[in-house]
Design a protein around this motif. Structure first.
Motif, PDB file in Angstrom:
ATOM      1  N   GLY A  88      83.392  38.418  33.975  1.00 58.85           N
ATOM      2  CA  GLY A  88      83.283  39.550  33.063  1.00 58.85           C
ATOM      3  C   GLY A  88      82.050  39.458  32.173  1.00 58.85           C
ATOM      4  N   LEU A  89      81.760  38.239  31.687  1.00 60.36           N
ATOM      5  CA  LEU A  89      80.579  38.059  30.834  1.00 60.36           C
ATOM      6  C   LEU A  89      79.310  38.357  31.618  1.00 60.36           C
ATOM      7  CD1 LEU A  89      79.214  37.125  28.219  1.00 60.36           C
ATOM      8  CD2 LEU A  89      79.298  34.779  29.122  1.00 60.36           C
ATOM      9  N   SER A  90      79.203  37.811  32.836  1.00 57.50           N
ATOM     10  CA  SER A  90      78.005  38.028  33.647  1.00 57.50           C
ATOM     11  C   SER A  90      77.851  39.510  34.005  1.00 57.50           C
ATOM     12  CB  SER A  90      78.087  37.170  34.910  1.00 57.50           C
ATOM     13  OG  SER A  90      76.865  37.193  35.611  1.00 57.50           O
ATOM     14  N   VAL A  93      76.628  41.381  30.787  1.00 59.39           N
ATOM     15  CA  VAL A  93      75.215  41.116  30.493  1.00 59.39           C
ATOM     16  C   VAL A  93      74.313  41.810  31.517  1.00 59.39           C
ATOM     17  CG1 VAL A  93      73.446  39.308  30.348  1.00 59.39           C
ATOM     18  CG2 VAL A  93      75.697  38.938  29.323  1.00 59.39           C
ATOM     19  N   GLY A  94      74.690  41.735  32.795  1.00 62.39           N
ATOM     20  CA  GLY A  94      73.893  42.394  33.825  1.00 62.39           C
ATOM     21  C   GLY A  94      73.811  43.894  33.618  1.00 62.39           C
ATOM     22  N   SER A  95      74.917  44.519  33.256  1.00 64.25           N
ATOM     23  CA  SER A  95      74.937  45.964  33.025  1.00 64.25           C
ATOM     24  C   SER A  95      74.118  46.346  31.795  1.00 64.25           C
ATOM     25  CB  SER A  95      76.379  46.462  32.871  1.00 64.25           C
ATOM     26  OG  SER A  95      77.099  46.293  34.064  1.00 64.25           O
ATOM     27  N   LEU A  96      74.234  45.573  30.727  1.00 63.81           N
ATOM     28  CA  LEU A  96      73.485  45.874  29.499  1.00 63.81           C
ATOM     29  C   LEU A  96      71.986  45.734  29.709  1.00 63.81           C
ATOM     30  CD1 LEU A  96      75.731  44.149  26.782  1.00 63.81           C
ATOM     31  CD2 LEU A  96      75.491  46.599  27.263  1.00 63.81           C
ATOM     32  N   ILE A  97      71.576  44.710  30.450  1.00 62.63           N
ATOM     33  CA  ILE A  97      70.146  44.550  30.755  1.00 62.63           C
ATOM     34  C   ILE A  97      69.648  45.728  31.574  1.00 62.63           C
ATOM     35  CG2 ILE A  97      68.475  43.162  32.051  1.00 62.63           C
ATOM     36  CD1 ILE A  97      70.046  40.678  31.231  1.00 62.63           C
ATOM     37  N   ALA A  98      70.444  46.157  32.557  1.00 65.53           N
ATOM     38  CA  ALA A  98      70.046  47.274  33.418  1.00 65.53           C
ATOM     39  C   ALA A  98      69.904  48.570  32.624  1.00 65.53           C
ATOM     40  CB  ALA A  98      71.065  47.451  34.540  1.00 65.53           C
ATOM     41  N   LEU A  99      70.797  48.803  31.668  1.00 71.92           N
ATOM     42  CA  LEU A  99      70.744  50.024  30.875  1.00 71.92           C
ATOM     43  C   LEU A  99      69.486  50.118  30.023  1.00 71.92           C
ATOM     44  CD1 LEU A  99      74.469  50.357  29.724  1.00 71.92           C
ATOM     45  CD2 LEU A  99      73.221  51.903  31.268  1.00 71.92           C
ATOM     46  N   ARG A 106      74.110  55.160  34.804  1.00 69.02           N
ATOM     47  CA  ARG A 106      75.379  54.463  34.591  1.00 69.02           C
ATOM     48  C   ARG A 106      75.854  53.738  35.846  1.00 69.02           C
ATOM     49  NH1 ARG A 106      80.759  55.045  35.249  1.00 69.02           N
ATOM     50  NH2 ARG A 106      80.387  56.847  36.581  1.00 69.02           N
ATOM     51  N   GLN A 107      75.818  54.433  36.988  1.00 73.78           N
ATOM     52  CA  GLN A 107      76.260  53.801  38.218  1.00 73.78           C
ATOM     53  C   GLN A 107      75.363  52.631  38.606  1.00 73.78           C
ATOM     54  OE1 GLN A 107      76.709  56.793  41.316  1.00 73.78           O
ATOM     55  NE2 GLN A 107      78.901  56.951  40.874  1.00 73.78           N
ATOM     56  N   GLY A 108      74.062  52.801  38.401  1.00 73.81           N
ATOM     57  CA  GLY A 108      73.136  51.708  38.704  1.00 73.81           C
ATOM     58  C   GLY A 108      73.408  50.487  37.845  1.00 73.81           C
ATOM     59  N   ALA A 109      73.703  50.708  36.561  1.00 76.98           N
ATOM     60  CA  ALA A 109      73.997  49.590  35.664  1.00 76.98           C
ATOM     61  C   ALA A 109      75.284  48.882  36.068  1.00 76.98           C
ATOM     62  CB  ALA A 109      74.105  50.106  34.225  1.00 76.98           C
ATOM     63  N   ILE A 110      76.280  49.659  36.499  1.00 78.41           N
ATOM     64  CA  ILE A 110      77.536  49.053  36.962  1.00 78.41           C
ATOM     65  C   ILE A 110      77.270  48.161  38.170  1.00 78.41           C
ATOM     66  CG2 ILE A 110      79.768  49.551  38.037  1.00 78.41           C
ATOM     67  CD1 ILE A 110      79.825  52.116  36.304  1.00 78.41           C
ATOM     68  N   LEU A 111      76.429  48.627  39.096  1.00 79.89           N
ATOM     69  CA  LEU A 111      76.122  47.850  40.293  1.00 79.89           C
ATOM     70  C   LEU A 111      75.321  46.600  39.966  1.00 79.89           C
ATOM     71  CD1 LEU A 111      75.400  50.751  42.780  1.00 79.89           C
ATOM     72  CD2 LEU A 111      77.196  49.029  42.996  1.00 79.89           C
ATOM     73  N   HIS A 112      74.428  46.675  38.979  1.00 85.01           N
ATOM     74  CA  HIS A 112      73.696  45.484  38.537  1.00 85.01           C
ATOM     75  C   HIS A 112      74.692  44.425  38.035  1.00 85.01           C
ATOM     76  CE1 HIS A 112      69.253  46.625  38.137  1.00 85.01           C
ATOM     77  NE2 HIS A 112      69.824  47.614  38.812  1.00 85.01           N
ATOM     78  N   GLY A 113      75.621  44.865  37.203  1.00 87.26           N
ATOM     79  CA  GLY A 113      76.606  43.935  36.668  1.00 87.26           C
ATOM     80  C   GLY A 113      77.519  43.387  37.746  1.00 87.26           C
ATOM     81  N   PHE A 114      77.903  44.241  38.685  1.00 84.08           N
ATOM     82  CA  PHE A 114      78.765  43.801  39.780  1.00 84.08           C
ATOM     83  C   PHE A 114      78.063  42.746  40.625  1.00 84.08           C
ATOM     84  CE2 PHE A 114      80.360  44.564  44.200  1.00 84.08           C
ATOM     85  CZ  PHE A 114      81.647  44.089  43.996  1.00 84.08           C
ATOM     86  N   ALA A 240      65.428  41.677  40.504  1.00 81.32           N
ATOM     87  CA  ALA A 240      66.260  40.899  41.418  1.00 81.32           C
ATOM     88  C   ALA A 240      66.426  39.469  40.923  1.00 81.32           C
ATOM     89  CB  ALA A 240      65.642  40.909  42.815  1.00 81.32           C
ATOM     90  N   LEU A 241      65.364  38.911  40.339  1.00 84.39           N
ATOM     91  CA  LEU A 241      65.439  37.542  39.827  1.00 84.39           C
ATOM     92  C   LEU A 241      66.392  37.458  38.639  1.00 84.39           C
ATOM     93  CD1 LEU A 241      64.389  34.665  40.098  1.00 84.39           C
ATOM     94  CD2 LEU A 241      62.489  35.277  38.576  1.00 84.39           C
ATOM     95  N   VAL A 242      66.399  38.483  37.787  1.00 82.90           N
ATOM     96  CA  VAL A 242      67.332  38.507  36.658  1.00 82.90           C
ATOM     97  C   VAL A 242      68.773  38.491  37.159  1.00 82.90           C
ATOM     98  CG1 VAL A 242      68.225  39.923  34.764  1.00 82.90           C
ATOM     99  CG2 VAL A 242      65.763  39.610  35.030  1.00 82.90           C
ATOM    100  N   VAL A 243      69.075  39.367  38.120  1.00 82.46           N
ATOM    101  CA  VAL A 243      70.429  39.414  38.674  1.00 82.46           C
ATOM    102  C   VAL A 243      70.791  38.080  39.325  1.00 82.46           C
ATOM    103  CG1 VAL A 243      71.913  40.509  40.413  1.00 82.46           C
ATOM    104  CG2 VAL A 243      70.396  41.914  39.002  1.00 82.46           C
ATOM    105  N   ALA A 244      69.854  37.494  40.073  1.00 78.51           N
ATOM    106  CA  ALA A 244      70.111  36.225  40.754  1.00 78.51           C
ATOM    107  C   ALA A 244      70.389  35.099  39.763  1.00 78.51           C
ATOM    108  CB  ALA A 244      68.916  35.874  41.644  1.00 78.51           C
ATOM    109  N   LEU A 245      69.639  35.056  38.667  1.00 78.28           N
ATOM    110  CA  LEU A 245      69.848  34.007  37.664  1.00 78.28           C
ATOM    111  C   LEU A 245      71.166  34.206  36.918  1.00 78.28           C
ATOM    112  CD1 LEU A 245      66.228  33.592  36.240  1.00 78.28           C
ATOM    113  CD2 LEU A 245      67.489  31.995  37.695  1.00 78.28           C
TER     114      LEU A 245
END
Length: 324
Positions: A88-90, A93-99, A106-114, A240-245
């Motif tokens: 949930g934390l990851s 954070v992933g969604s907030l960075i994407a936004l 919104r959908q893109g940010a959800i997918l980043h977090g997922f 992509a590197l942000v999501v991977a990390l």
């Protein structure tokens, strides 16, 4: 109630060296990728091998493992909270960075977090965790696998369609149908039912299941390696590197803190949860991006980048978990 310790009559397996675990797993992935690049494995063969692993080999492995005599244990709430708290934390954070990035809705940010919280469990997680923890880790691994798919995919689908015009009951029914058509989920249900009924497959049935199960790890790793050829690493490499990390570092770090320093559970359970979280971005995140036709390039690149950095990050996590 906390999970029970392993039976006193069975000595815990000694820790397996991190390099011993990593080299065969990522070596087979590399061979699969090289075979695809060289044209020895076509894209059609790669897709067929992936379907075989998903529909036949891994379901057989799950049923064989869950019905094995002597495989038992209990799962406390602390185990679930540790893993999904980190996820949930990851995801958040992933969604907030994407936004904060231009052009991502919104959908893109959800997918980043997922993507930042969805582990590659079938192709990398199962073979690696079984190699690292053996029988001690098998029960918590497959119990976590049983709830990981419906919770993560269900929550992502619900969020992505939250603004849709479909009624809630229709969306829930669609999700249930998707899960019931998923061979991994169905095999988990079958394995758990057989375990509760104390039914252990024998004779020709066991021989067939064992034969398929024996192919699961190698075929899964080859399929993953061959499939990586289609992804493009240079598509939004910083994103992509942000999501991977987030996936390979933040997610397991949060789980490790919760499992080892906040809650109490047997070391193998805490280790399985942490290593499960340390896996690279799961293929399901790419499939979901394809379904909703958004952020497909970045999610595909995240799958590849996270798989490329996973040998280094996984060695670090295995060393921290005592597999030095």
């Amino acid at each position: 109630m906390r999970p029970t310790d392993p039976p006193r009559s069975r000595k815990p397996s000694p820790p397996v060296n991190a390099i011993t675990i990593i080299v065969p797993i990522f070596g087979i992935i590399l061979i699969g990728w090289a075979a695809a690049v060289a044209g020895l494995l076509s894209e059609r063969v790669s897709d067929g091998l992936s379907e075989y692993v998903f529909a036949v080999a891994v379901p057989a492995l799950i049923i064989v493992t869950l019905t094995r005599p002597g495989l038992d244990g209990e799962i406390a709430w602390s185990y679930w909270i540790s893993y999904f708290g980190g996820a949930g934390l990851s995801w958040l954070v992933g969604s907030l960075i994407a936004l904060r990035r231009t052009g991502i809705g919104r959908q893109g940010a959800i997918l980043h977090g997922f993507a930042a919280s969805q582990s590659n469990t079938i192709f990398v997680g199962v073979p690696m965790i079984l190699q690292a923890y053996g029988d001690e880790g098998a029960f918590p691994l497959f119990l976590l696998l049983a709830v990981h798919l419906p919770i993560m995919m269900g929550f992502a689908t619900f969020l992505l369609e939250a603004e849709g015009d479909k009624p809630l009951l229709v969306r829930l029914r669609s999700l249930a149908l998707v899960l019931l058509k998923n061979p991994i989920f169905v095999s988990l249900l079958i394995g758990m039912a057989l375990k509760v009924l104390h039914v252990t497959p024998g004779g020709p049935v066991k021989a067939i299941l064992d034969a398929f199960a024996a192919t699961a790890s190698t075929c899964a790793l080859v399929a993953l390696g061959a499939g990586l050829r289609r992804y493009r690493v240079m598509f939004d490499l910083p994103g992509a590197l942000v999501v991977a990390l987030l996936k390979c570092v933040l997610h397991p770090l949060a789980v490790w803190v919760l499992a080892f320093h906040v809650f109490a559970m047997p070391p193998a359970y805490a280790g399985v949860a942490t290593l499960f979280a340390a896996m690279p971005v799961g293929i399901n995140s790419y499939l979901l991006a394809m379904r909703y036709k958004t952020e497909t390039g970045l999610i595909a690149a995240s799958v590849l980048v996270s798989t490329l950095i996973a040998p280094v990050t996984t060695i670090a996590w295995l060393t921290l978990l005592g597999h030095a």
